[in-house]
Design a protein around this motif. Structure first.
Motif, PDB file in Angstrom:
ATOM      1  N   PRO A 249       0.823  -1.210   0.000  1.00 45.76           N
ATOM      2  CA  PRO A 249       0.000   0.000   0.000  1.00 45.76           C
ATOM      3  C   PRO A 249       0.860   1.264   0.000  1.00 45.76           C
ATOM      4  N   GLN A 250       0.213   2.385  -0.205  1.00 50.61           N
ATOM      5  CA  GLN A 250       0.887   3.668  -0.318  1.00 50.61           C
ATOM      6  C   GLN A 250       1.656   4.031   0.955  1.00 50.61           C
ATOM      7  N   GLY A 251       2.959   4.250   0.813  1.00 49.94           N
ATOM      8  CA  GLY A 251       3.768   4.751   1.916  1.00 49.94           C
ATOM      9  C   GLY A 251       3.982   6.253   1.755  1.00 49.94           C
ATOM     10  N   VAL A 252       4.652   6.870   2.731  1.00 48.84           N
ATOM     11  CA  VAL A 252       4.877   8.315   2.684  1.00 48.84           C
ATOM     12  C   VAL A 252       6.354   8.607   2.901  1.00 48.84           C
ATOM     13  N   ASP A 253       7.083   8.796   1.803  1.00 50.49           N
ATOM     14  CA  ASP A 253       8.496   9.143   1.876  1.00 50.49           C
ATOM     15  C   ASP A 253       8.735  10.629   1.628  1.00 50.49           C
ATOM     16  N   THR A 254       7.871  11.238   0.814  1.00 49.70           N
ATOM     17  CA  THR A 254       8.072  12.618   0.370  1.00 49.70           C
ATOM     18  C   THR A 254       6.757  13.399   0.475  1.00 49.70           C
ATOM     19  N   PRO A 255       6.817  14.732   0.369  1.00 50.48           N
ATOM     20  CA  PRO A 255       5.563  15.515   0.362  1.00 50.48           C
ATOM     21  C   PRO A 255       4.624  15.094  -0.765  1.00 50.48           C
ATOM     22  N   GLU A 256       5.190  14.702  -1.904  1.00 54.66           N
ATOM     23  CA  GLU A 256       4.351  14.243  -3.016  1.00 54.66           C
ATOM     24  C   GLU A 256       3.605  12.964  -2.635  1.00 54.66           C
ATOM     25  N   ASP A 257       4.283  12.096  -1.892  1.00 56.88           N
ATOM     26  CA  ASP A 257       3.639  10.856  -1.436  1.00 56.88           C
ATOM     27  C   ASP A 257       2.454  11.155  -0.525  1.00 56.88           C
ATOM     28  N   LEU A 258       2.561  12.226   0.247  1.00 53.48           N
ATOM     29  CA  LEU A 258       1.476  12.563   1.174  1.00 53.48           C
ATOM     30  C   LEU A 258       0.186  12.835   0.410  1.00 53.48           C
ATOM     31  N   GLU A 259       0.276  13.537  -0.707  1.00 48.86           N
ATOM     32  CA  GLU A 259      -0.915  13.805  -1.517  1.00 48.86           C
ATOM     33  C   GLU A 259      -1.548  12.497  -1.973  1.00 48.86           C
ATOM     34  N   ASN A 260      -0.711  11.570  -2.402  1.00 48.64           N
ATOM     35  CA  ASN A 260      -1.229  10.267  -2.837  1.00 48.64           C
ATOM     36  C   ASN A 260      -1.830   9.489  -1.679  1.00 48.64           C
ATOM     37  N   ALA A 261      -1.204   9.614  -0.488  1.00 45.95           N
ATOM     38  CA  ALA A 261      -1.701   8.899   0.693  1.00 45.95           C
ATOM     39  C   ALA A 261      -3.060   9.430   1.125  1.00 45.95           C
ATOM     40  N   VAL A 262      -3.236  10.748   1.070  1.00 47.06           N
ATOM     41  CA  VAL A 262      -4.527  11.350   1.427  1.00 47.06           C
ATOM     42  C   VAL A 262      -5.601  10.867   0.461  1.00 47.06           C
ATOM     43  N   ARG A 263      -5.264  10.818  -0.817  1.00 47.23           N
ATOM     44  CA  ARG A 263      -6.204  10.335  -1.824  1.00 47.23           C
ATOM     45  C   ARG A 263      -6.534   8.860  -1.577  1.00 47.23           C
ATOM     46  N   TYR A 264      -5.502   8.067  -1.294  1.00 49.97           N
ATOM     47  CA  TYR A 264      -5.685   6.633  -1.028  1.00 49.97           C
ATOM     48  C   TYR A 264      -6.609   6.436   0.178  1.00 49.97           C
ATOM     49  N   TYR A 265      -6.393   7.222   1.220  1.00 47.12           N
ATOM     50  CA  TYR A 265      -7.212   7.121   2.437  1.00 47.12           C
ATOM     51  C   TYR A 265      -8.683   7.401   2.123  1.00 47.12           C
ATOM     52  N   ARG A 266      -8.919   8.441   1.331  1.00 47.56           N
ATOM     53  CA  ARG A 266     -10.304   8.803   0.989  1.00 47.56           C
ATOM     54  C   ARG A 266     -10.988   7.705   0.187  1.00 47.56           C
ATOM     55  N   GLU A 267     -10.192   6.993  -0.623  1.00 47.31           N
ATOM     56  CA  GLU A 267     -10.759   5.982  -1.509  1.00 47.31           C
ATOM     57  C   GLU A 267     -10.874   4.608  -0.851  1.00 47.31           C
ATOM     58  N   HIS A 268     -10.358   4.464   0.379  1.00 52.36           N
ATOM     59  CA  HIS A 268     -10.361   3.152   1.043  1.00 52.36           C
ATOM     60  C   HIS A 268     -11.001   3.278   2.431  1.00 52.36           C
ATOM     61  N   PRO A 269     -12.330   3.260   2.487  1.00 56.87           N
ATOM     62  CA  PRO A 269     -13.035   3.437   3.767  1.00 56.87           C
ATOM     63  C   PRO A 269     -12.743   2.354   4.789  1.00 56.87           C
ATOM     64  N   GLU A 270     -12.138   1.228   4.378  1.00 55.99           N
ATOM     65  CA  GLU A 270     -11.790   0.206   5.365  1.00 55.99           C
ATOM     66  C   GLU A 270     -10.799   0.727   6.406  1.00 55.99           C
ATOM     67  N   TYR A 271     -10.083   1.797   6.059  1.00 55.40           N
ATOM     68  CA  TYR A 271      -9.130   2.377   7.003  1.00 55.40           C
ATOM     69  C   TYR A 271      -9.812   3.362   7.966  1.00 55.40           C
ATOM     70  N   TRP A 272     -11.109   3.579   7.798  1.00 54.91           N
ATOM     71  CA  TRP A 272     -11.829   4.475   8.698  1.00 54.91           C
ATOM     72  C   TRP A 272     -12.448   3.718   9.864  1.00 54.91           C
ATOM     73  N   VAL A 273     -12.430   2.389   9.825  1.00 54.77           N
ATOM     74  CA  VAL A 273     -13.161   1.578  10.808  1.00 54.77           C
ATOM     75  C   VAL A 273     -12.435   1.536  12.155  1.00 54.77           C
ATOM     76  N   ASN A 274     -13.214   1.597  13.245  1.00 58.76           N
ATOM     77  CA  ASN A 274     -12.692   1.435  14.606  1.00 58.76           C
ATOM     78  C   ASN A 274     -11.561   2.397  14.936  1.00 58.76           C
ATOM     79  N   GLU A 275     -11.682   3.633  14.487  1.00 54.37           N
ATOM     80  CA  GLU A 275     -10.622   4.595  14.750  1.00 54.37           C
ATOM     81  C   GLU A 275     -10.963   5.550  15.901  1.00 54.37           C
ATOM     82  N   GLN A 276     -12.115   5.396  16.476  1.00 56.07           N
ATOM     83  CA  GLN A 276     -12.464   6.289  17.576  1.00 56.07           C
ATOM     84  C   GLN A 276     -11.898   5.798  18.892  1.00 56.07           C
TER      85      GLN A 276
END
Length: 255
Positions: free
Chosen positions: A228-255
């Protein structure tokens, strides 16, 4: 297998991306996502953040993430080793070093990482993914994507920021394998590594795992289907934010 613990090294003064552990994905800092993935895998006895930075410690305390205060280190593994000593973990334990830039690490990846330790004599392990010569051209060429040369036994022969192995006659018989930035070690191996000074290959490539190989410590590599998307650079962060938005499975049980 012995009991397994995870430590997430987090350094504020990253050369390529200063302040990286505190950048936000979905409103929460990068280190928090890594911690949650490791905890929710329900494999480790405990998971800790290890850092020398007060800003990261403050954010961790506010979010209820347990942390260990360490001294300054250039290597994440050296930081993990100090944290393990501070915590006084079992001498027989397996220690996972989950890099703080892997916010989407999965349970399957962690299982694969720890799998070699079911065999007696395993000293260290990491993960790799086969790269496609066409689809992954940019990753293969990028020094930020570390590549691995593998033995037929699955052990790492070498890690490099350069594309390896080189196909001299243009016919590729061994694939490009990308390194995925997570490691696991026996406690004994961690202590051995600390006794060695930074090695010539390590300092040349700026890859800490080469210190182990240069001193004859074997590292098993388990191949996974995709990383899955890692974060090495500022450019990677943009991709990671996009990946997070597109993968709701990463939103579960985060409270």
């Amino acid at each position: 297998m012995q009991k397994a613990y995870a430590v997430i090294p987090a350094r504020y003064a990253s050369t390529r991306f200063p302040g990286k552990p505190l950048v936000l994905i979905g409103g929460r800092p990068l280190f928090w996502h890594v911690y949650m993935r490791a905890v929710q895998a329900d494999i480790f006895e405990n998971v800790w953040l290890a850092t020398d930075d007060e800003r990261i410690e403050k954010a961790a305390a506010e979010l209820g993430v347990p942390f260990v205060h360490t001294g300054e280190h250039q290597s994440g593994t050296d930081r993990v080793r100090e944290a393990v000593n501070i915590l006084g973990l079992d001498e027989q334990a397996v220690i996972a070093n989950i890099q703080g830039d892997e916010p989407f690490i999965t349970k399957a990846m962690i299982i694969a990482l720890l799998d070699p330790f079911h065999t007696a004599g395993c000293e260290s392990a990491t993960l790799g993914v086969v790269l496609d010569e066409e689809k992954d051209k940019e990753r293969i060429a990028s020094p930020n994507q570390v590549k691995i040369a593998l033995a037929q036994s699955g052990e790492a022969l070498y890690f490099s920021r350069q594309p390896i192995p080189f196909a001299r006659d243009g016919v590729r018989r061994a694939p490009y394998v990308g390194h995925v930035g997570v490691y696991a070690f026996t406690r004994k191996t961690l202590e051995k590594m600390a006794q060695f000074p930074p090695s010539p290959l390590e300092e040349t490539e700026k890859l800490e795992q080469l210190r182990l190989l240069e001193h004859g410590i074997r590292m098993q590599v388990r191949l996974i289907a995709a990383a899955p998307q890692g974060v090495d650079t500022p450019e990677d962060l943009e991709n990671a934010v996009r990946y997070y938005r597109e993968h709701p499975e990463y939103w579960v049980n985060e409270q």
